[in-house]
Design a protein around this motif. Structure first.
Motif, mmCIF file in Angstrom:
data_model
loop_
_atom_site.group_PDB
_atom_site.id
_atom_site.type_symbol
_atom_site.label_atom_id
_atom_site.label_comp_id
_atom_site.label_asym_id
_atom_site.label_seq_id
_atom_site.Cartn_x
_atom_site.Cartn_y
_atom_site.Cartn_z
ATOM 1 N N LYS A 18 0.836 -1.199 0.000
ATOM 2 C CA LYS A 18 0.000 0.000 0.000
ATOM 3 C C LYS A 18 0.872 1.250 0.000
ATOM 4 O O LYS A 18 1.991 1.217 0.491
ATOM 5 C CB LYS A 18 -0.880 -0.019 1.250
ATOM 6 C CG LYS A 18 -1.833 1.160 1.387
ATOM 7 C CD LYS A 18 -2.742 0.943 2.578
ATOM 8 C CE LYS A 18 -3.274 2.241 3.169
ATOM 9 N NZ LYS A 18 -3.804 3.207 2.229
ATOM 10 N N GLY A 19 0.362 2.332 -0.542
ATOM 11 C CA GLY A 19 1.085 3.600 -0.514
ATOM 12 C C GLY A 19 1.485 3.957 0.914
ATOM 13 O O GLY A 19 0.711 3.750 1.831
ATOM 14 N N GLY A 20 2.695 4.458 1.088
ATOM 15 C CA GLY A 20 3.132 4.875 2.411
ATOM 16 C C GLY A 20 3.740 3.764 3.263
ATOM 17 O O GLY A 20 4.135 4.003 4.395
ATOM 18 N N THR A 67 9.195 1.017 -2.050
ATOM 19 C CA THR A 67 10.413 1.284 -2.821
ATOM 20 C C THR A 67 11.652 1.005 -1.972
ATOM 21 O O THR A 67 12.620 0.392 -2.432
ATOM 22 C CB THR A 67 10.430 2.744 -3.307
ATOM 23 O OG1 THR A 67 9.244 2.975 -4.064
ATOM 24 C CG2 THR A 67 11.646 3.027 -4.171
#
Lengths: 345, 392
Positions: free
Chosen positions: A31-33, A37
């Motif tokens: 999920k984003g956040g 990366t």
């Protein structure tokens, strides 16, 4: 700089130990956040250790890898971004769907000129943004090309590919390129390209790892994502729990802080014994420490509940702590070591 | 004994974002919460919604992808694209709170259905290209959020149901996608390729083939080679029917975009005190300025509170080490290390916020502290909003 001949590498392309001996393509989603990366980069470093060569690729045009390694924006070209402990190398590539399409047209149809005419008309834009699934076939196709490169000659260009992939909510659709293009092409080059991509993605050579935090939403998305991947017959890899709070208190301490039974006098006696600078009032310090401990315990309890929910899956779970100093190269190396120690490679 | 002092949440000299002044201002009728994924946009939108409602505004909150329990607490049990009243909101000041979750495909389908006869609509809905466009095109969700905002705004004006609409934006990795998607979708649908593809299907017949230039036939030839003749035909049918439906999609997209420049609209950029989120916030602030879209300020979510910063991380760790060496008071030693972690983390966050505010010294900001638990009920939302508002 492109990877040169892999003369000095130990057994190019050979399997590693760890939980994923057969895997060549590691897809990292989350999920984003959640720090996907960062985790992808740490995994690439871990895989590169011991003199191996790894390609870390991103597909969302965000230049997150360049920012992470503090290098200028990556062009559509494989570049060395980090050297792993004992001599391994991590190359990075930011895949641009347009460039990948032109490369593809040239490689298979020798159609460079047609490419520029198509671009003028907006056809490239069409193919890479709206034509169902084409963008994803191009992006995953580039990863598969990197997996296969040099394989026939017995000298794979890379030992492993790590893809910083789209977020959990989109990952199954992103990887399931065959069914995505099914509405578009039943025969023809796009169909055969997507079939050959799919053959690798569905094989034991691929693993999809999901990064999460021990919080309600990311854990829910991870559980949903695992189910969705299973339903799409895509190979689920590990769950990587990121940014875990370090257990600073003993289980008894956490329990006491949670139900408000910490002994103030005991804490204060400790504060006095710790010989803090005199300007600090020991009562104030003790009160603050108790309040902080209570909040910490609440967070730990929440993490425990979410962790139990994750334990319902059969996937291996790796844990990475919150890096209180922030993420720099040193933190990435530390995280890569932790992944190795937990059997990720 | 005096209260222990706290490390300020925002850098010194940051102009204060007065949340209550913003949500009380009758001239503000739309608030758009934007920012990168995972920074708490939905929570921010929902908490401002409840505060505004309890202060007397008639509010509609549109969320995109709320956490399950948060959605339940607001009565959003299904994704049905219709605003519904949120229970347990204090309406004694004359306000009200409605909330909805966006269903992007349904919003798109409804536009198609509203603009054509049932048979034609069905034809479009069944086309594989339409299905791809409406469910997976990167940007459709952003565009549909804008469409829905337009619909809500029109409904609010027509019926006086609401006088403040607060929208959450889609969880894209990049906050800017939200601004770019409508134009991209519009320029694509209205682009030369679409015109070219729709030409033969428009019934030009034999003439069509003749007027097609060599360049164009090369393109269609290439496309046929790549995707096959049947697909090309599907595509042409889709484009033709879609084109007839929307006339100029670009115009529509431009109008949708322009509503974001309306004088009653304010943007709130939401960020967490992390490098990536603040970088996105920075881009967004610059972009809004470039597009003449009014920025109300920055909401910095989940800032680590640091009580007693005079007890520095170094001092706390050294003290814990002394206790450990003496092999006594392990509980206090653990707590001292906990405090050190907290100070370090809090200082790192403040350095990042400092960098942002150095680059954008005039952007007002409000901060919400990191909470020990997830926000999943109305009281939690009230607490977040109160924390944001008390800084003024």
């Amino acid at each position: 700089m492109s990877p040169s001949s892999p003369a000095n590498r130990p057994n190019p392309g050979s399997a590693r130990g760890g939980d994923w001996p057969k895997v060549r393509l590691h897809v990292v989603s989350g999920k984003g956040g959640t720090g996907k990366t960062t985790v992808a980069a740490a995994l690439a470093l871990a895989l590169a250790s011991g003199g191996r060569r790894v390609l870390l690729m991103e597909v969302e045009g965000r230049q997150g890898i360049a920012q992470l390694f503090d290098t200028p924006p990556l062009p559509y070209e494989e570049r060395l971004v980090a050297v792993a402990p004992d001599g391994g190398e991590v190359f990075a590539l930011a895949v641009d769907p347009e460039a990948a399409l032109l490369e593809y047209l040239e490689m298979f149809y020798n159609m460079r000129r047609a490419g520029s005419a198509l671009r003028k008309l907006g056809a490239i834009d069409f193919a890479t943004t709206i034509a169902p699934g084409v963008r994803d076939v191009l992006l995953t196709g580039k990863a598969i090309e990197a997996v296969k490169r040099g394989e026939r000659a017995g000298k794979p260009a890379y030992d492993a590919i790590v893809m910083d992939a789209p977020p959990t909510g989109r990952i199954a659709r992103f990887l399931n390129v065959s069914s995505e293009v099914a509405g578009l092409a039943k025969v023809g080059p796009i169909k055969s390209q997507s079939d050959s991509v799919m053959a690798v993605i569905r094989s034991p050579r691929t693993a999809v790892h999901l990064v999460t935090l021990l919080e309600e939403m990311p854990v829910q998305e991870t559980l949903d994502g695992i189910q969705e991947l299973h339903e799409s017959r895509l190979p689920v890899g590990a769950v990587i729990v990121n940014m875990m709070r370090g257990p600073r208190l003993t289980p008894d301490g956490v329990a006491a802080a949670l139900d408000g039974t910490l002994d103030f006098d005991e804490v204060k006696a400790g504060v006095e014994a710790a010989r803090l600078p005199r300007k600090l009032n020991t009562t104030t310090v003790s009160k603050v420490l108790m309040a902080e401990a209570a909040e910490h315990a609440q967070r730990i309890e929440l993490e425990r509940i979410e962790r139990e929910r994750l334990d319902t899956t059969d996937q291996p779970i790796y844990e990475l702590p919150e890096m209180s100093g922030g993420i720099d190269l040193g933190a990435l190396y530390a995280m890569s070591r932790m992944l190795r120690d937990q059997g990720a490679v | 004994m005096p209260e222990p002092q706290m490390l300020p949440a925002l850098p010194e000299g940051t102009p204060v974002l007065d949340i209550d002044a913003l949500i009380d201002d009758p001239g503000v009728r739309v608030i758009v919460c934007c920012g990168s994924g995972g920074v708490g946009k939905t929570t921010t939108a929902a908490s401002l919604g409840i505060r505004a409602a309890e202060r007397g505004r008639k509010v509609c909150v549109m969320t995109i992808d709320p956490a399950r329990r948060l959605a339940q607490s607001m009565g959003l049990t299904e994704l049905d694209n219709t605003p519904r009243a949120v229970n347990d909101v204090d309406t004694s000041n004359g306000g009200s709170l409605d909330a909805m979750m966006l269903d992007m495909k349904r919003t798109f389908d409804e536009i198609v259905e509203a603009q054509s006869d049932p048979e034609r609509a069905q034809q479009i809905l069944d086309n594989p290209f339409y299905q791809a466009l409406s469910s997976s095109f990167a940007g459709t969700q952003e565009y549909m959020a804008m469409e829905k905002l337009g619909q809500l705004r029109a409904a609010a004006e027509a019926t006086d149901t609401w006088n403040l609409i607060i929208v959450d934006t889609p969880p894209s990795r990049s906050a800017l996608d939200f601004l770019d998607a409508p134009k991209r979708l519009g320029s694509f649908l209205d682009g030369r390729l679409m015109k070219l593809l729709s030409a033969p299907a428009r019934g030009a017949g034999r003439f069509g083939a003749k007027v097609m230039s060599a360049g164009m036939s090369m393109v269609t030839g290439t496309l046929t080679k790549l995707i096959g003749a049947q697909v090309l035909k599907d595509l042409q049918t889709f484009v033709a029917s879609f084109d007839a439906l929307f006339g100029g999609f670009r115009q529509r997209a431009e109008a949708t975009y322009a509503q974001l420049q309306a004088p009653d609209t304010r943007f709130l950029v939401v960020a967490a005190p992390e490098r990536d989120a603040l970088r996105e916030a920075s881009y967004f602030v610059e972009r809004l300025a470039g597009e003449n879209m009014p920025l109300a300020g920055l909401i910095l979510n989940r800032v680590q509170e640091v009580p007693l910063p005079q007890l520095t991380a170094e001092t706390a760790v050294a003290a814990a080490d002394r206790l450990d060496e003496a092999n006594e008071h392990p509980l206090t030693a653990g707590m001292l290390r906990l405090h050190a972690d907290r100070v370090q983390n809090g200082q790192r966050q403040r350095r990042l916020a400092q960098r942002f505010s150095a680059a954008h010294p005039h952007v007002p900001a409000a901060a919400a502290p990191a909470l020990a638990g997830d926000v999943h009920d109305l009281d939690g939302l009230r607490e977040v909003a109160a924390a944001l508002a008390t800084q003024a």
